[in-house]
Enzyme design. Structure first.
Site, short mmCIF file in Angstrom:
data_model
loop_
_atom_site.label_atom_id
_atom_site.label_comp_id
_atom_site.label_asym_id
_atom_site.label_seq_id
_atom_site.Cartn_x
_atom_site.Cartn_y
_atom_site.Cartn_z
N GLY A 179 9.93 34.57 -4.69
CA GLY A 179 9.90 33.54 -3.64
C GLY A 179 11.20 33.42 -2.85
O GLY A 179 11.60 32.32 -2.47
N ASP B 234 4.58 29.20 -2.86
CA ASP B 234 6.03 29.45 -2.89
C ASP B 234 6.80 28.31 -2.24
O ASP B 234 7.80 27.83 -2.78
CB ASP B 234 6.36 30.71 -2.09
CG ASP B 234 5.99 31.97 -2.82
OD1 ASP B 234 5.11 31.90 -3.68
OD2 ASP B 234 6.58 33.02 -2.51
O1 PMV Z 1 4.91 38.13 -4.52
P1 PMV Z 1 4.79 36.75 -4.03
O2 PMV Z 1 5.78 35.79 -4.60
O3 PMV Z 1 4.72 36.66 -2.52
O4 PMV Z 1 3.39 36.16 -4.54
C1 PMV Z 1 2.17 36.64 -4.07
C2 PMV Z 1 1.10 35.83 -4.73
C3 PMV Z 1 -0.32 36.22 -4.35
O5 PMV Z 1 -1.16 35.36 -5.09
C4 PMV Z 1 -0.62 37.64 -4.75
C5 PMV Z 1 -0.60 36.06 -2.87
C6 PMV Z 1 -0.55 34.64 -2.39
O6 PMV Z 1 -0.26 34.45 -1.19
O7 PMV Z 1 -0.84 33.71 -3.16
#
Ligand code: PMV
Length: 338
Positions: A118, A164
């Protein structure tokens, strides 16, 4: 001059499944991005960024954000960082009703880029909070989260979840299900992170899971099972005392669910050899559980271990470039220098 900081996050449970309406539980961790902002009258934006990767580098953009910096890091990472900062600036100008204001911005971050922790959300959250405060406007953390989500949504062409930005703004453990975001109680969880030095392509990985889910009923079931185990994890957290160190029994139960979650993510095709190697190194070192965090494909794993063993073992794992403790960050965005 105003400095704000905001934490990165790990997913305790539920990434990918959250895209299809299942709940997810991201947790803020004590690795922060700090953004310092000074308004300027000429409407221009100048950015200094340090430590945007764990190795760290310094880059100074010229008077205009259109000047491309000459630095020894992959251009797309720098371009992306600039887009996030531009979007944060737009949100801050709008929130403070100061459309023509410029800024000197300094970004320092201890969060690896694009690795599932994040980093962009933390920079955007801290940036919006610092820039609006520097203009005399104080936003509630929920409003910072909402605006940071808008900024990410814009930069990521609508491919952003609220997880996030909400987690980084609010701190602690949060639960996200569709549009519904809320903070939840959690004890101080002993997270350890392993980082392979790489990054996954979130868009591609999400598209891969979507295709599998459309093709096979058992893949759709797998996604639902991630939702089931996340709900189980939420029940465990709800029964725990948020004010005391978690018991070994609780850590073992949460860890078991993390292991299961990793297996399902692996089945959905979003793990990687390096992530699996780090997960196994953590388990063999005695971690209560370990899983990839975020989109996968490369980047970070998260393990639960109150002892130094997992961090130590990851340090000796060939696939792991960096390992560090990242305790649950109870505070979200905060003012460092007013
Ligand atoms: O890799 P990150 O922190 O951007 O997490 C992505 C998380 C997913 O569930 C795969 C996509 C989302 O937008 O929720």
């Amino acid at each position: 001059m105003t400095t704000c900081s905001a934490p990165g996050k790990v997913y305790l449970f539920g990434e990918h499944a959250v895209v299809y309406g299942e709940p997810a539980v991201p947790c803020a961790v004590e690795r922060r991005a700090r953004v310092t902002v000074d308004p300027r009258d000429d409407g221009r934006i100048r950015v200094d960024a340090a430590d945007l990767s764990l190795d760290g580098f310094t880059v100074t953009w010229g008077d205009s954000i259109d000047d491309r910096p000459d630095v020894d890091v992959p251009a797309p990472l720098v371009e992306a960082a600039m887009e996030y900062i531009e979007a944060a600036v737009r949100q801050a100008r709008d929130a403070a009703d100061a459309p023509g204001v410029g800024f000197d911005i300094a970004v320092e971050s201890a969060i690896p880029l694009g690795a599932g922790l994040g980093s962009s959300a933390a920079v955007v959250v801290a940036g919006i909070d610092a820039a609006t405060r520097a203009l005399g406007t104080e936003l509630e953390p929920e409003e910072v989260a909402r605006r940071a989500y808008e900024a990410e949504y814009e930069v990521q062409d609508g491919q952003a979840s609220r997880a996030d930005t909400f987690c980084s703004a609010m701190g602690g453990a949060v639960r996200v299900e569709g549009e519904d975001t809320r903070t939840i109680d959690a004890p101080p969880l002993p997270f350890v992170v392993g980082y392979d030095g790489g990054a996954g392509d979130t868009g591609e990985l999400v598209a891969g899971v979507r295709a599998l889910r459309e093709e096979h009923a058992f893949a759709a079931d797998t996604v639902e099972t991630v939702g089931d185990l996340t709900r189980e994890g939420e029940r465990l957290l709800a029964d725990a005392d948020p004010g005391s160190e978690p018991s070994d029994e609780l850590l073992a139960e949460l860890g078991g669910l993390m292991d299961f979650n990793h297996g399902l993510l692996e089945a959905l095709g979003v793990s990687a050899r390096s992530l699996d190697a780090m997960v196994w190194a953590a388990r063999e070192a005695g971690a209560h559980g370990a899983k990839l965090t975020g989109a996968g494909g490369g980047g970070c794993v998260v393990a639960l271990d109150p002892s130094p063993e997992t961090e130590h073992a990851l340090g000796y794992t060939a696939e792991c470039e960096q390992s560090f403790r990242a305790e649950l960050a109870t505070e979200g965005v905060r003012v460092e220098v007013a």
